[in-house]
Write a protein that holds these residues in place. Structure first.
Motif, short mmCIF file in Angstrom:
data_model
loop_
_atom_site.label_atom_id
_atom_site.label_comp_id
_atom_site.label_asym_id
_atom_site.label_seq_id
_atom_site.Cartn_x
_atom_site.Cartn_y
_atom_site.Cartn_z
N ILE A 119 82.49 -18.15 -75.58
CA ILE A 119 83.22 -17.29 -74.63
C ILE A 119 82.33 -16.13 -74.18
N PHE A 120 81.65 -15.49 -75.12
CA PHE A 120 80.88 -14.29 -74.80
C PHE A 120 79.46 -14.56 -74.33
N ILE A 121 78.98 -15.79 -74.54
CA ILE A 121 77.61 -16.13 -74.10
C ILE A 121 77.68 -17.38 -73.23
N LEU A 152 84.09 -18.38 -80.10
CA LEU A 152 83.89 -17.00 -79.67
C LEU A 152 82.51 -16.81 -79.06
N ALA A 153 81.49 -17.41 -79.67
CA ALA A 153 80.14 -17.31 -79.13
C ALA A 153 80.07 -17.93 -77.73
N ASN A 169 89.49 -7.23 -67.94
CA ASN A 169 88.25 -7.59 -68.62
C ASN A 169 88.16 -9.10 -68.78
N LEU A 185 90.06 -14.57 -73.98
CA LEU A 185 90.61 -14.60 -75.34
C LEU A 185 92.11 -14.80 -75.32
N HIS A 241 82.00 -23.35 -67.35
CA HIS A 241 82.07 -22.57 -68.59
C HIS A 241 83.49 -22.56 -69.13
N HIS A 257 86.37 -11.11 -70.64
CA HIS A 257 86.36 -11.65 -71.99
C HIS A 257 87.73 -11.55 -72.65
N LEU A 258 88.44 -10.45 -72.40
CA LEU A 258 89.78 -10.30 -72.98
C LEU A 258 90.74 -11.32 -72.38
#
Length: 428
Positions: A411-413, A408-409, A311, A317, A356, A313-314
């Motif tokens: 990373i996910f956006i 976090l925002a 994944n 992280l 990114h 995103h994982l």
């Protein structure tokens, strides 16, 4: 490489300068492999600096030192006070605004934190701010500096990872605004609980606003000129560093008329020290990096992470957590040089845009400058304010939380990071 890693950790804990710790521990790898030619470490040290793109590093460092001698800081402080003086938290809000405005000038979070502490630290204490709270505001506010062009971290990451420096510069604008908003909101909430009052009660007049903007306009235009020059193909990243130096000297001599012979000499002296430290670190990192490639460390780490999860995103992280932990002990510049060759290929294979990832990477690596036990910006601020590290750590937790939420925002956006680069340079 295990012996090399252990030696590096021991040298760091002993307090050895990071450049020497990297070079000596990297040399141990060649003692373990006598079959390798003994001339390789010397060749690596020399060739590591023979990269034309790295010319941007000393040039932007020099430009930052010249800009700090032009008197532009006082103009930006006045602009920051006009823009944010009526917000709750007063001078703390002014500090965050000044950090955002200074991002395109200094390029170094440590220099920015130290400068702001000397300018605003005593005033915060006189207004009843606790030392720990003032230190937290002044240190975490400087986190905005390296992600607003021309951040040195972006230049190093782009050079090592062969990523467009122009796109990296452009990627910093929206995240910087998000960080500014998050830190300003945190100050507003905590200041209300502590009873810290606004710096001014009257709304600034149109004349005041116009005067403040005209005073700081040359600093505000600096990153704009950099991006336009890169986008229109007028400059390469190295050439635009030379433009930055000329721009800074011109502003200091012609516009503000505060860059005199003594200031010029001080800026040159400071630049020599800063450039020497950074380039020596880059040169010796070549010795350390050779062992990483030789032992296929990037592939081993990639395979280990992918065995845990695929994944995107994982994985991001996990990388962020690793960098945060490493940043507690190793300077952010070192992390960028050492870890870019390891993590960039991994995230590229997973389809993550390198711009990114670069923005998130540089931001997270910089956070280490504000965390114990070896945060350079933290020590600079605490030493000036004579603040205990324990007080700083406890009272800066709300700011660390705010920065973590923004990270976090991001990373996910990824669109938040890529919107401006895609608009200026086109889709990657």
């Amino acid at each position: 490489m295990l012996l090399v890693a252990i030696a590096f950790a021991v040298f760091i804990l002993m307090g050895m300068p990071v450049a020497f710790a990297i070079g000596i521990s990297g040399a141990l790898f060649f003692l373990q492999h006598p079959e390798l030619p003994s001339t390789i470490p010397i060749q690596l040290t020399v060739t590591q600096t023979q990269n034309f793109a790295l010319l941007a590093v000393p040039l932007f460092i020099m430009a930052g030192n010249f800009m700090n001698k032009t008197g532009i800081t006082e103009q930006l402080l006045n602009l920051a006070a006009v823009l944010t003086g009526r917000l709750r938290g007063g001078i703390a809000q002014v500090s965050i605004a000044l950090a955002a405005l200074m991002g395109g000038v200094s390029g170094s979070c440590i220099a920015d934190a130290a400068m702001q502490t000397r300018m605003l630290g005593d005033q915060m204490l006189k207004r009843g701010f606790s030392k720990g709270y003032a230190a937290g505001v002044l240190s975490f506010g400087s986190l905005l500096t390296p992600i607003i062009p021309p951040g040195i971290g972006f230049i190093l990451y782009g050079t090592v990872g062969q990523v467009s420096i122009g796109r990296l510069f452009a990627a910093g604008f929206l995240p910087a605004l998000l960080l500014w908003a998050a830190l300003a909101f945190t100050i507003g909430v905590t200041a209300k609980r502590r009873g810290y009052q606004p710096e001014r009660t009257a709304r600034p007049s149109i004349r005041e606003v116009g005067s403040a903007i005209s005073g700081g306009i040359w600093a505000l235009l600096f990153p704009v000129f950099l991006l336009l020059g890169l986008r229109m193909g007028v400059f390469t990243p190295s050439e635009i560093g030379a433009f930055a130096v000329i721009y800074a000297v011109t502003i200091g001599v012609v516009i503000y008329r505060k860059l005199n012979a003594a200031g010029f000499a001080e800026a040159l002296e400071g630049s020599l020290v800063d450039v020497g430290a950074v380039m020596f670190l880059i040169a010796l990192s070549g010795i350390f990096g050779y062992g990483i490639v030789f032992e296929r460390v990037p592939e081993v780490i990639s395979e280990s992470m992918l065995d845990l999860t695929r994944n995107v995103h994982l994985v991001m992280l996990l990388i962020v957590l690793f960098i945060l932990v490493a940043g507690c002990f190793i300077d952010g510049t070192v992390l960028i040089i050492m870890l870019t060759p390891i993590f960039l290929p991994l995230v590229r294979d997973l389809g993550v845009d390198p711009v990114h990832f670069g923005l998130v990477f540089v931001l997270v690596a910089t956070i280490g400058n504000f965390t114990p036990p070896v945060g350079a910006a933290m020590y600079a601020v605490c030493s000036i304010l004579k603040c205990r590290i324990g007080d700083y750590t406890r009272e800066s937790l709300p700011f660390l939380l705010a920065v973590s939420v923004v990270t976090l925002a991001l990373i996910f956006i990824p669109e938040v990071v890529l919107l401006v680069p895609d608009w200026i340079f086109g889709p990657s």
